[in-house]
Design a protein around this motif. Structure first.
Motif, PDB file in Angstrom:
ATOM      1  N   ILE A  65       0.843  -1.184   0.000  1.00  0.00           N
ATOM      2  CA  ILE A  65       0.000   0.000   0.000  1.00  0.00           C
ATOM      3  C   ILE A  65       0.883   1.240   0.000  1.00  0.00           C
ATOM      4  O   ILE A  65       1.709   1.423   0.890  1.00  0.00           O
ATOM      5  CB  ILE A  65      -0.920   0.007   1.232  1.00  0.00           C
ATOM      6  N   GLU A  66       0.726   2.069  -1.024  1.00  0.00           N
ATOM      7  CA  GLU A  66       1.428   3.345  -1.034  1.00  0.00           C
ATOM      8  C   GLU A  66       0.678   4.286  -0.098  1.00  0.00           C
ATOM      9  O   GLU A  66      -0.486   4.623  -0.345  1.00  0.00           O
ATOM     10  CB  GLU A  66       1.490   3.938  -2.438  1.00  0.00           C
ATOM     11  N   VAL A  67       1.332   4.677   0.977  1.00  0.00           N
ATOM     12  CA  VAL A  67       0.641   5.417   2.027  1.00  0.00           C
ATOM     13  C   VAL A  67       0.707   6.908   1.772  1.00  0.00           C
ATOM     14  O   VAL A  67       1.778   7.503   1.737  1.00  0.00           O
ATOM     15  CB  VAL A  67       1.233   5.086   3.416  1.00  0.00           C
ATOM     16  N   ARG A  68      -0.465   7.486   1.543  1.00  0.00           N
ATOM     17  CA  ARG A  68      -0.608   8.934   1.560  1.00  0.00           C
ATOM     18  C   ARG A  68      -2.054   9.247   1.873  1.00  0.00           C
ATOM     19  O   ARG A  68      -2.956   8.884   1.123  1.00  0.00           O
ATOM     20  CB  ARG A  68      -0.200   9.574   0.241  1.00  0.00           C
ATOM     21  N   GLY A  69      -2.279   9.865   2.996  1.00  0.00           N
ATOM     22  CA  GLY A  69      -3.627  10.186   3.415  1.00  0.00           C
ATOM     23  C   GLY A  69      -4.119   9.298   4.541  1.00  0.00           C
ATOM     24  O   GLY A  69      -3.519   8.271   4.869  1.00  0.00           O
ATOM     25  N   ILE A  70      -5.231   9.738   5.144  1.00  0.00           N
ATOM     26  CA  ILE A  70      -5.762   9.050   6.317  1.00  0.00           C
ATOM     27  C   ILE A  70      -6.207   7.636   5.968  1.00  0.00           C
ATOM     28  O   ILE A  70      -5.865   6.663   6.653  1.00  0.00           O
ATOM     29  CB  ILE A  70      -6.931   9.850   6.919  1.00  0.00           C
ATOM     30  N   ARG A  71      -6.992   7.495   4.889  1.00  0.00           N
ATOM     31  CA  ARG A  71      -7.538   6.178   4.562  1.00  0.00           C
ATOM     32  C   ARG A  71      -6.421   5.182   4.280  1.00  0.00           C
ATOM     33  O   ARG A  71      -6.446   4.044   4.772  1.00  0.00           O
ATOM     34  CB  ARG A  71      -8.468   6.295   3.362  1.00  0.00           C
ATOM     35  N   ARG A  72      -5.416   5.567   3.483  1.00  0.00           N
ATOM     36  CA  ARG A  72      -4.326   4.655   3.156  1.00  0.00           C
ATOM     37  C   ARG A  72      -3.511   4.313   4.399  1.00  0.00           C
ATOM     38  O   ARG A  72      -3.028   3.195   4.555  1.00  0.00           O
ATOM     39  CB  ARG A  72      -3.429   5.273   2.085  1.00  0.00           C
ATOM     40  N   SER A  73      -3.353   5.275   5.294  1.00  0.00           N
ATOM     41  CA  SER A  73      -2.643   5.015   6.544  1.00  0.00           C
ATOM     42  C   SER A  73      -3.382   3.960   7.369  1.00  0.00           C
ATOM     43  O   SER A  73      -2.772   3.035   7.914  1.00  0.00           O
ATOM     44  CB  SER A  73      -2.505   6.305   7.352  1.00  0.00           C
ATOM     45  N   LEU A  74      -4.709   4.070   7.436  1.00  0.00           N
ATOM     46  CA  LEU A  74      -5.490   3.093   8.188  1.00  0.00           C
ATOM     47  C   LEU A  74      -5.429   1.713   7.547  1.00  0.00           C
ATOM     48  O   LEU A  74      -5.377   0.693   8.239  1.00  0.00           O
ATOM     49  CB  LEU A  74      -6.940   3.567   8.295  1.00  0.00           C
ATOM     50  N   GLU A  75      -5.432   1.671   6.220  1.00  0.00           N
ATOM     51  CA  GLU A  75      -5.343   0.390   5.535  1.00  0.00           C
ATOM     52  C   GLU A  75      -3.996  -0.280   5.813  1.00  0.00           C
ATOM     53  O   GLU A  75      -3.933  -1.502   6.052  1.00  0.00           O
ATOM     54  CB  GLU A  75      -5.543   0.581   4.035  1.00  0.00           C
ATOM     55  N   ALA A  76      -2.918   0.502   5.778  1.00  0.00           N
ATOM     56  CA  ALA A  76      -1.599  -0.066   6.058  1.00  0.00           C
ATOM     57  C   ALA A  76      -1.509  -0.553   7.497  1.00  0.00           C
ATOM     58  O   ALA A  76      -0.958  -1.627   7.776  1.00  0.00           O
ATOM     59  CB  ALA A  76      -0.516   0.977   5.777  1.00  0.00           C
ATOM     60  N   SER A  77      -2.049   0.213   8.430  1.00  0.00           N
ATOM     61  CA  SER A  77      -2.038  -0.197   9.839  1.00  0.00           C
ATOM     62  C   SER A  77      -2.853  -1.466  10.036  1.00  0.00           C
ATOM     63  O   SER A  77      -2.456  -2.375  10.780  1.00  0.00           O
ATOM     64  CB  SER A  77      -2.595   0.928  10.714  1.00  0.00           C
TER      65      SER A  77
END
Length: 884
Positions: free
Chosen positions: A48-60
């Motif tokens: 997951i390329e993390v940028r933004g709240i939603r992507r951060s939650l997906e990576a976590s």
């Protein structure tokens, strides 16, 4: 000292490197295997390329979902953009975690019903030396969160259940802070940011900034990353507080029927102001000469400067001439009384400390080689830290009409009198004060009495280690590999106590001793969140003018600091850890099972009558663990775990030696023979992943804790304790002892969901029943632990904006006041952030912390009287960042 085969592995630093080398032809990587495989876990799923709240939650959520154990994670939303201003603030969003605030920012974390010092904080899988600046606090093993900038952290992983290859020492959980690596980033990745911060307590604007740059060669075999940040903030706290322990300072008068007066030594109106500066620097180089070989070197430097002044206007009930109109509560504590005037029973006490600092240097060399059927890795590293508070001034200013020019003026052999020292107080709620005649806002009504004696401290901490790990791949239906490793760890902590000689400070009177000659104005609007007749305004010292004056006295040799040997000590620990672990998997299940053995040799040294006193203790622990995950379906995971864990006790409790009072046949001191805390624990939980960014989970955990430390009195033989040798075996010794136990039972519930329209929410609730059993079989709440806690965040995100509002609440908890345990009322806090993506790589942000300026209210646990009313203020940040 006994010698065993295992003891022969207890090596010095050079030999530790040799040990690691014998297990590997290379001096190779990296973290303990479990932490190194935080990267390999992501290889099992879509990157997951993390940028933004939603992507951060997906990576976590991916980190949690594919871990073998029970793990929660927080992932940075972009380079230099962590979800909260402080790592600790972010950790409080995780179920089972509550935080400790002393001066507004988080300084420690409590995980699953255990004290902050019983959680481990690791940086890239390794221990980091840590000290504290607060000179009155105990020397604990807690990593001070105030040291670390959130901008340089890419992820935080919280291990709630251990694995054999995780470093031991966590009773509650292990927090691993992960920083960025250059080969993981695009070549020529750069980020700069600037920010203005402001606290409502002091209304000053402070500028901060950060930079991160990462480069790698075209063949992606060599990369370098450099990062630097500086954060400035003028902040602090306002406190209405009690000073000293609660006791009876005026006995009941049988003739008049006046009740006894029981309360704190003094009541203070405190205004603490600090000019904080935090700097963080990182330099990382990676070299991967082939697809299966990698080397890395990491250097970190963290520094925290905290010059401050603590103004405190004290009404000292215990120094009064007596009390009238006394009203006591059902617990026998005095809720209200009028204190009759006496010399120096009203004291304005400003304390100026300009030499306040903590710093950490950490250096790591690591590498890894991956073969066809095996993987070998190793790491050597060292970190050092020093901190504390040195020099300063703590002066007493008293009513100008009090007799004499200084405390204990020889011109008044029968005592000194007061005219304006009378007051009335009410302790049924936040402290109320009524003065008989003194006007605290009139500087001319106060005069200098003395420069008081006080103690400062210097702490030094050093951690060095060498580690080697090997993993063999297996061709087995269930067991996929066998991991084994060895780690040698040397830990040394020293506390040096420094005290001014009282003979140098009593009667230290400057020319023109009226506060009017040294004041620069009046405090107004203190304790803005507290109503009633509180002391919210008084004349204040010009701390800059006074500090220039005091500095001259130091330079002239009129103020002398000397080492206080009785409170100076050193603790050294040599630790050898060996582990073996295997990962297993089959149809719909996976997990790991392992055993970790750790042997600790501890040497404590201190002083008794200025003579060095040493004591060596040796102990070992066997720590088995198993983590199991069953995929009930594609979206539902059932987890179970069981383990034995240990946590070493605080450094200050290990201080050797005793302070002996021969006439009373008693002694007090530390205890180098304390056993480590030990616990058996079990977990079971279920997780339902109903979309790519949505989760519903529940977990139950239990812990059975042994060797809980309590300070108790017992009869011991102590040479010199008593009026003659026949009484030495009857000495009453008060010291910490491993004579209690504890139980923790808890439930964690978590729900998060992201909608397709950009909105989403995260919530979690934790229930913890945590108590300890004292030696007399009494039940007590564990300090720092709330029975109930709740976190909730609502967010919105689209191509132009991202916004979030977060709520945190915890029920009452037991804390530690100035001299006794206190009960804190429930506490809540609102935080919010708004980010405008002004251009493709340009963000403008506005953040607010503690928006409603909540107050922590605490009470004495014995007499149910007010202890503290603490206000931290609201903090605002306006920032801009650019990535190119």
């Amino acid at each position: 000292m006994k010698t065993t085969k295992l003891k022969q592995f207890k090596l010095n630093k050079l030999a530790a490197i040799v040990t690691a080398s014998t297990l590997s032809p290379l001096l190779l990587t990296a973290a303990p295997s479990a932490l190194a495989e935080e990267q390999s876990a992501t290889e099992k799923v879509e990157v997951i390329e993390v940028r933004g709240i939603r992507r951060s939650l997906e990576a976590s959520m991916n980190t949690k979902r594919f871990a073998d154990g029970i793990v929660d994670a927080i992932t940075s939303e972009d380079i230099g953009k962590f979800p909260d201003k402080n790592i600790g603030d972010a950790l409080q969003r995780i179920s089972g975690v509550t935080v400790d605030r002393q001066y507004g920012e988080v300084s420690g974390v409590t995980i699953r019903g255990t004290a902050p010092e019983q959680s481990r904080i690791l940086l890239n899988g390794q221990s980091v030396a840590s000290t504290d600046w607060y000179d009155l606090g105990p020397s604990t093993r807690t990593f001070n969160m105030e040291l670390l900038s959130a901008e340089q952290v890419s992820a935080v992983n919280v291990y709630k259940t251990p694995e054999a290859n995780l470093e031991e020492g966590a009773l509650g959980g292990t927090v691993n802070l992960v920083t960025r690596k250059p080969l993981d980033l695009d070549a020529h990745t750069y980020m700069v940011s600037a920010e203005m911060g402001r606290s409502t307590l002091y209304d000053e604007n402070d500028i901060s900034g950060s930079f991160l740059g990462s480069w790698k060669s075209d063949d992606e075999k060599f990369g370098v990353l450099a990062a630097y940040s500086i954060e400035n903030l003028t902040s602090g706290r306002h406190v209405i507080e009690s000073i000293g322990g609660y006791y009876e300072y005026f006995a009941a008068d049988q003739d008049t029927g006046q009740a006894s007066t029981v309360g704190a030594w003094a009541i203070g109106s405190q205004a603490f102001r600090a000019e904080r500066e935090r700097t963080s620097a990182q330099l990382t180089a990676q070299f991967a000469p082939s697809d299966n070989t990698e080397f890395a070197v990491d250097y970190f430097r963290f520094e925290f400067d905290n010059p401050h002044v603590n103004h405190n206007f004290l009404t000292v009930s215990a120094r009064g001439a007596g009390a009238v109109d006394v009203q006591n509560n059902a617990a026998g504590g005095t809720q209200r009384a009028r204190i009759l005037p006496a010399y120096a029973n009203i004291i304005y006490n400003p304390t100026v400390r300009n030499a306040v600092n903590m710093k950490v240097d950490a250096l790591n060399f690591s590498g890894k080689y991956v073969g066809d059927t095996f993987e070998i890795s190793g790491v050597i590293g060292r970190s050092t830290s020093d901190g504390g508070t040195q020099f300063g001034s703590s002066s007493w200013w008293i009513p100008a009409t009090d007799e004499g020019g200084k405390i204990g003026d020889p011109a008044f052999p029968n005592g000194q009198n007061s005219i304006d020292g009378g007051f009335t107080y009410d302790a049924s709620g936040p402290y109320q004060i009524w003065f008989d005649s003194l006007d605290p806002t009139d500087a001319s009504q106060l005069k200098f009495a003395q420069e008081s004696n006080f103690q400062t401290t210097v702490q030094e901490h050093e951690v060095s280690y060498a580690q080697a790990d090997i993993k063999w791949m297996l061709e087995h239906d269930y067991f996929k590999n066998i991991k084994a490793g060895v780690k040698v760890n040397k830990n040394e902590f020293a506390r040096i106590a420094i005290q001014r000689n009282p003979a140098d400070v009593v009667g230290f009177v400057p020319d023109g001793n009226s506060l009017a000659n040294w004041s620069d104005g009046i405090f107004t609007n203190l304790h803005s969140q507290t109503g009633g007749h509180i002391l919210n305004s008084y004349a204040k010292l010009d701390e800059d003018k006074w500090w220039d004056f005091i500095t001259g006295k130091y330079e002239a040799g009129e103020l002398i600091e000397q080492q206080d040997f009785g409170k100076t000590y050193n603790v050294e620990e040599d630790m050898l850890a060996i582990y073996v672990q295997s990962e297993f998997s089959g149809e719909n299940f996976r997990g790991n099972i392992g055993l970790r053995y750790v042997d600790t040799e501890q040497q404590s040294s201190g002083y008794v009558d200025n003579t060095v006193f040493d004591e060596t203790v040796d102990y070992d622990n066997w720590l088995p663990s198993i983590n199991f995950a069953y995929d009930y379906s594609d979206d539902i995971i059932i987890r179970a775990a069981a383990s034995s864990v240990m946590s070493r006790v605080n450094y200050n409790d290990l201080k050797p030696g005793l302070a002996i009072d021969a006439n009373f046949g008693s002694a007090t001191g530390g205890n180098p023979n304390l056993k480590p805390y030990e616990a058996d624990q079990a977990d079971i939980g279920v997780e339902y992943y109903f979309t790519e960014a949505s989760l519903l989970s529940a977990a139950v955990f239990v812990k059975k804790i042994d060797n809980v430390v309590f300070s108790t009195e017992a009869i011991e033989y102590v040479d010199g304790c008593g009026t003659d040798p026949s009484k030495y075996d009857q000495c009453r010794v008060t010291r910490p002892r491993s004579n209690g136990d504890g139980d923790v039972t808890g439930i964690e519930l978590q729900l998060q969901h992201s909608f397709d329209n950009g909105f989403g929410f995260i919530t979690n609730y934790t229930y913890v029943d945590s108590e300890t059993t004292t030696p007399d079989n009494a039940k007590e709440m564990v300090p720092g632990v709330s029975e109930n806690s709740f976190n909730g965040s609502l967010f919105f995100e689209n191509e132009q904006f991202s916004a979030r509002i977060a709520y945190n609440w915890r029920s009452e908890w037991i804390g530690v006041g100035a001299a006794q345990a206190v009960r804190n009322d429930s506490y809540q806090q609102w935080d919010a952030s708004l980010v405008w993506h002004a251009m493709e790589n340009l963000d403008v942000s506005l953040e607010g912390v503690n928006l409603t300026n909540e107050v922590i209210q605490s009470y004495d646990t014995n007499y149910n009287l007010t202890q503290n009313t603490i206000e931290f203020g609201t903090r605002y940040y306006l920032g801009v960042s650019y990535k190119f």
